[in-house]
Design an enzyme around this catalytic site. Structure first.
Site, PDB file in Angstrom:
ATOM      1  N   SER A 171       0.836  -1.186   0.000  1.00 17.64           N
ATOM      2  CA  SER A 171       0.000   0.000   0.000  1.00 17.64           C
ATOM      3  C   SER A 171       0.879   1.247   0.000  1.00 17.64           C
ATOM      4  O   SER A 171       1.998   1.218  -0.513  1.00 17.64           O
ATOM      5  CB  SER A 171      -0.946  -0.041   1.205  1.00 17.64           C
ATOM      6  OG  SER A 171      -1.929   0.964   1.115  1.00 17.64           O
ATOM      7  N   HIS A 198      -1.539  -0.401  -3.953  1.00 15.46           N
ATOM      8  CA  HIS A 198      -2.508   0.676  -3.767  1.00 15.46           C
ATOM      9  C   HIS A 198      -1.855   1.997  -4.145  1.00 15.46           C
ATOM     10  O   HIS A 198      -0.783   2.327  -3.645  1.00 15.46           O
ATOM     11  CB  HIS A 198      -2.943   0.767  -2.306  1.00 15.46           C
ATOM     12  CG  HIS A 198      -3.697  -0.429  -1.815  1.00 15.46           C
ATOM     13  ND1 HIS A 198      -3.788  -0.749  -0.482  1.00 15.46           N
ATOM     14  CD2 HIS A 198      -4.401  -1.385  -2.470  1.00 15.46           C
ATOM     15  CE1 HIS A 198      -4.508  -1.843  -0.334  1.00 15.46           C
ATOM     16  NE2 HIS A 198      -4.880  -2.259  -1.530  1.00 15.46           N
ATOM     17  N   ASP A 294      -6.233  -4.503   4.219  1.00 16.87           N
ATOM     18  CA  ASP A 294      -6.355  -5.258   2.969  1.00 16.87           C
ATOM     19  C   ASP A 294      -5.145  -6.164   2.788  1.00 16.87           C
ATOM     20  O   ASP A 294      -4.006  -5.716   2.888  1.00 16.87           O
ATOM     21  CB  ASP A 294      -6.474  -4.294   1.783  1.00 16.87           C
ATOM     22  CG  ASP A 294      -6.718  -5.023   0.470  1.00 16.87           C
ATOM     23  OD1 ASP A 294      -7.364  -6.088   0.506  1.00 16.87           O
ATOM     24  OD2 ASP A 294      -6.274  -4.528  -0.577  1.00 16.87           O
TER      25      ASP A 294
END
Length: 308
Positions: A171, A198, A294
């Protein structure tokens, strides 16, 4: 309530005041100062010791890339780049600033559309809150050259052939670490690598171009129903889940247009769960630090399937 101190760096007074208004509409965020160029930013970082800096790239006196390097080597502080040229890889220093230690990148909003401004405000506030908690360290900058002399088989804990695929989820704050991992892998790496990173919408194409200049492996954005080849790194496209299935072609990328999972699309968990189902004990899953949870369920799925 802990107050988040922010330094805004932008040569446009209008944009700086807009960002200040957006941030100070939140009770837990305070803008300590606004710098009009990179040189002021370096000094104000020392003077005000902010928890986070928003950094423009193209500025007079000193650009955002140079300022980021100096700040990260003198007064390490989480830096979020706010750029208007996320896809202009050849002419933009955004990627160099990311390499220098910036933790995230946002795209400047189109000032004439109120809906875009509201979306940006939410994204800016959420990013500032998340990135202000990241612990950054002082950096020393040296010139690194990609070399064939990377990891040798004798250095690996697992014998070649133990795995058939590597899946990586990362991320915000992850691009620099991802580059560090991938650049150490040899050109003849024996399995495909699939990645969910991400990042801000529209940033992926330039990011993969930047990454390709720092590794011996082939880097690309995955296509639907594409057979996965060894020595190639495949990224999930913007706004699309990447999964891995098995077909007559072997391991194959399958793209899904479906709702976000754990707040993200593409989702790391969606990728890792598909790899666990398809490859089981021959799957190697890696989850790097970032924002939110996530990927946690996906990594657990790989463990339960006997993977590593």
């Amino acid at each position: 309530m802990q107050m988040i101190k922010v330094l805004i760096v932008d040569d446009s007074k209008v944009e700086a005041q807009l960002f200040k208004y957006m941030l100070e509409s939140q009770a837990d965020i305070h803008v300590v100062a606004c710098a009009k160029d990179g040189a002021e930013a370096v000094q104000m970082t020392k003077d005000f010791l902010p928890d986070l800096i928003t950094m423009d790239i193209e500025m007079p006196v000193m650009d955002g890339h140079t300022a980021t390097r100096l700040i990260m080597s003198q007064t390490p502080t989480p830096i979020v780049i706010i750029s208007s040229k996320l896809n202009d890889f050849a002419n933009d220093m955004t990627y160099l600033a990311l390499e220098a230690g910036a933790v995230s990148v946002l795209s400047k909003p189109v000032m004439t559309h109120s809906s875009d401004l509201d979306k940006f405000r939410i994204q800016l506030v959420n990013t500032v809150r998340a990135m202000s908690e990241i612990k950054v360290i002082k950096r020393r900058f040296v010139n690194l050259i990609v070399s064939e002399k990377t990891i040798s088989p004798s250095q690996l804990k697992h014998k070649p052939g133990s795995f058939e695929i590597v899946a990586i989820g990362t991320s915000v704050g992850g691009p620099q670490v991802l580059k560090k991992i991938i650049r150490q892998l040899p050109k003849n790496f024996t399995v495909p690598i699939v990645v969910v990173q991400h990042m801000t919408q529209g940033f992926l194409s330039g990011f993969t171009d930047w990454l390709a200049t720092n590794t011996l492996l082939k880097i690309k954005i995955a296509d639907d129903n594409e057979a996965l080849q060894k020595g190639t790194v495949y990224f999930a496209p913007d706004g699309t889940h990447l999964t891995v299935i098995r077909t007559t072609q072997g391991l194959t990328a399958k793209l899904l247009k479906s709702p976000p999972v754990s707040g993200f699309c593409p989702s790391i968990t969606v990728l890792l769960k598909s790899v666990a189902k398809t490859s089981g004990a021959t799957a190697l899953g890696i989850l790097l630090t970032g924002m939110g949870n996530d990927g946690a369920e996906g990594l657990l799925a790989i463990k339960r399937a006997g993977g590593h």
